[in-house]
Design a protein around this motif. Structure first.
Motif, mmCIF file in Angstrom:
data_model
loop_
_atom_site.group_PDB
_atom_site.id
_atom_site.type_symbol
_atom_site.label_atom_id
_atom_site.label_comp_id
_atom_site.label_asym_id
_atom_site.label_seq_id
_atom_site.Cartn_x
_atom_site.Cartn_y
_atom_site.Cartn_z
ATOM 1 N N PRO A 291 -7.521 3.311 -1.185
ATOM 2 C CA PRO A 291 -7.346 3.210 -2.276
ATOM 3 C C PRO A 291 -7.093 1.715 -2.919
ATOM 4 O O PRO A 291 -6.790 1.529 -4.007
ATOM 5 C CB PRO A 291 -5.879 4.199 -2.213
ATOM 6 C CG PRO A 291 -5.434 3.981 -0.950
ATOM 7 C CD PRO A 291 -6.649 3.656 -0.009
ATOM 8 N N THR A 292 -6.744 0.723 -2.075
ATOM 9 C CA THR A 292 -6.175 -0.574 -2.428
ATOM 10 C C THR A 292 -6.963 -1.666 -1.551
ATOM 11 O O THR A 292 -7.685 -1.105 -0.344
ATOM 12 C CB THR A 292 -4.581 -0.629 -2.707
ATOM 13 O OG1 THR A 292 -4.348 -1.952 -3.233
ATOM 14 C CG2 THR A 292 -4.050 -0.840 -1.094
ATOM 15 N N ALA A 293 -6.603 -2.712 -1.949
ATOM 16 C CA ALA A 293 -7.343 -4.003 -1.019
ATOM 17 C C ALA A 293 -6.132 -4.277 -0.025
ATOM 18 O O ALA A 293 -5.329 -4.932 -0.560
ATOM 19 C CB ALA A 293 -7.413 -5.228 -2.159
ATOM 20 N N TYR A 294 -6.367 -3.802 0.995
ATOM 21 C CA TYR A 294 -5.051 -4.244 2.124
ATOM 22 C C TYR A 294 -5.318 -5.806 2.471
ATOM 23 O O TYR A 294 -6.222 -6.333 2.755
ATOM 24 C CB TYR A 294 -5.347 -3.257 3.382
ATOM 25 C CG TYR A 294 -5.251 -1.997 3.055
ATOM 26 C CD1 TYR A 294 -4.017 -1.368 2.457
ATOM 27 C CD2 TYR A 294 -6.165 -0.923 3.286
ATOM 28 C CE1 TYR A 294 -3.820 0.015 2.018
ATOM 29 C CE2 TYR A 294 -6.109 0.564 3.000
ATOM 30 C CZ TYR A 294 -4.922 0.711 2.494
ATOM 31 O OH TYR A 294 -4.630 2.198 2.205
ATOM 32 N N THR A 295 -4.313 -6.302 2.975
ATOM 33 C CA THR A 295 -4.165 -7.577 3.589
ATOM 34 C C THR A 295 -3.837 -7.287 5.327
ATOM 35 O O THR A 295 -3.013 -6.404 5.369
ATOM 36 C CB THR A 295 -2.978 -8.305 3.045
ATOM 37 O OG1 THR A 295 -3.253 -8.521 1.641
ATOM 38 C CG2 THR A 295 -2.816 -9.574 3.692
#
Length: 310
Positions: free
Chosen positions: A217-221
């Motif tokens: 769902p999102t851009a992880y780091t």
């Protein structure tokens, strides 16, 4: 002659769709009180023979702040971004179900469809969506997206990667040591290798091999920490595991990705005294993803790796 009209008077029916039944949950809250809470896609990939067919997309939205404004309605724009084209299906929010009738926390589905071009260009496609805010004074403007701290950080959501025509290259992990750690059933850390480069003796290079198990769902780091024997961080590297050009929310299911972390070593470095701590986190909230390895009963929010290369 005109067909007879039907007028329904009374309470609007309850919309009983539950968040936990949405295929891909999201959370994007717009300034007019509408929130995109998820989406559904029927396929992970479009093979070459799908050229010319329709690709359906279902969005799920709710109005969680009915008093956010006096503005009466909104248009939704939906774009499918292919390697060489922008396909559009724009129109009234909720496919014409008036925003003024939405009750707080009702979840409304919004269905769009995109005719895939002929021929299909191999590569990766993804979706963009957002709202045009129709004000009561006749003005039309984009509705901003509000973050958890109330700041407006953009006006469109990017999501839903799809592989086109077998166009996403796979990379090999054959030279990495198996890890098999799974982060929330979305991303697996399949392999790892650490070494001290001959041309950089004061650094430790950590090679990581990732596999997308599902859409994120999102851009992880990613974070890689070098810990001493007391558990303190002596060096670290935080980075997008696919690089800036390939964030995790655009990884297609099955995609394999390699990344490298470079850690500065302390002057007294002795491999037996140090370990690696590895994980993924959401950059806005800071929440670390839970992770499990084969045979591990309890979840953790990071992975500890012993056996640093000498």
């Amino acid at each position: 002659l005109f067909a007879p009209a039907h007028l329904y008077v009374g309470r609007t029916p309850a919309l009983t769709l539950k968040l936990e039944r949405i295929q891909y949950p999201l959370s994007a809250r717009f300034t007019n009180g509408v929130e995109l809470v998820g989406y559904a896609l029927p396929v992970d990939a479009a093979p070459c023979d799908m050229a010319g067919e329709e690709l359906p997309l279902t969005l799920y939205l709710r109005r969680n702040d009915a008093g956010a404004s006096e503005d009466i309605d909104a248009l939704l724009f939906a774009h499918l971004m292919t390697p060489d084209l922008q396909l559009q299906d724009n129109g009234p929010l909720g496919n014409g179900y008036p925003l003024t009738l939405w009750r707080e926390d009702d979840i409304v589905d919004d269905r769009r469809a995109f005719a895939l071009p002929e021929p299909l260009t191999p590569g990766k496609a993804y979706f963009e969506t957002g709202l045009f805010w129709l004000s009561s004074n006749g003005a039309i403007r984009r509705a901003g997206i509000v973050d958890a701290e109330g700041r407006i950080g953009g006006d469109q959501v990017v999501f839903g990667p799809i592989e086109l025509c077998n166009g996403v290259a796979r990379v090999s992990f054959d030279d990495l040591s198996p890890v098999g750690a799974v982060f929330e059933n979305r991303i697996a850390l399949e392999g790892l290798r650490s070494e001290r480069p001959a041309n950089e003796p004061g650094a430790l290079r950590v090679e990581l091999g990732w596999r997308a198990l599902d859409r994120s769902p999102t851009a992880y780091t990613a974070f890689v920490h070098l810990l001493n024997d007391e558990g303190a961080i002596v060096s670290q590297h935080d980075f997008p595991p696919g690089g800036e050009a390939n964030p995790t929310h655009l990884w297609v299911p099955g995609e394999t990705v390699r990344s490298t972390a470079l850690l500065a070593l302390p002057p007294d470095f002795a491999p037996a005294r140090y370990r690696l701590r590895i994980g993924l986190y959401e950059p806005v909230s800071g929440r670390q993803l839970t992770v499990k390895r084969p045979g591990q009963r309890e979840e953790a929010t990071f992975l500890i790796v012993d056996g640093i290369e000498r």
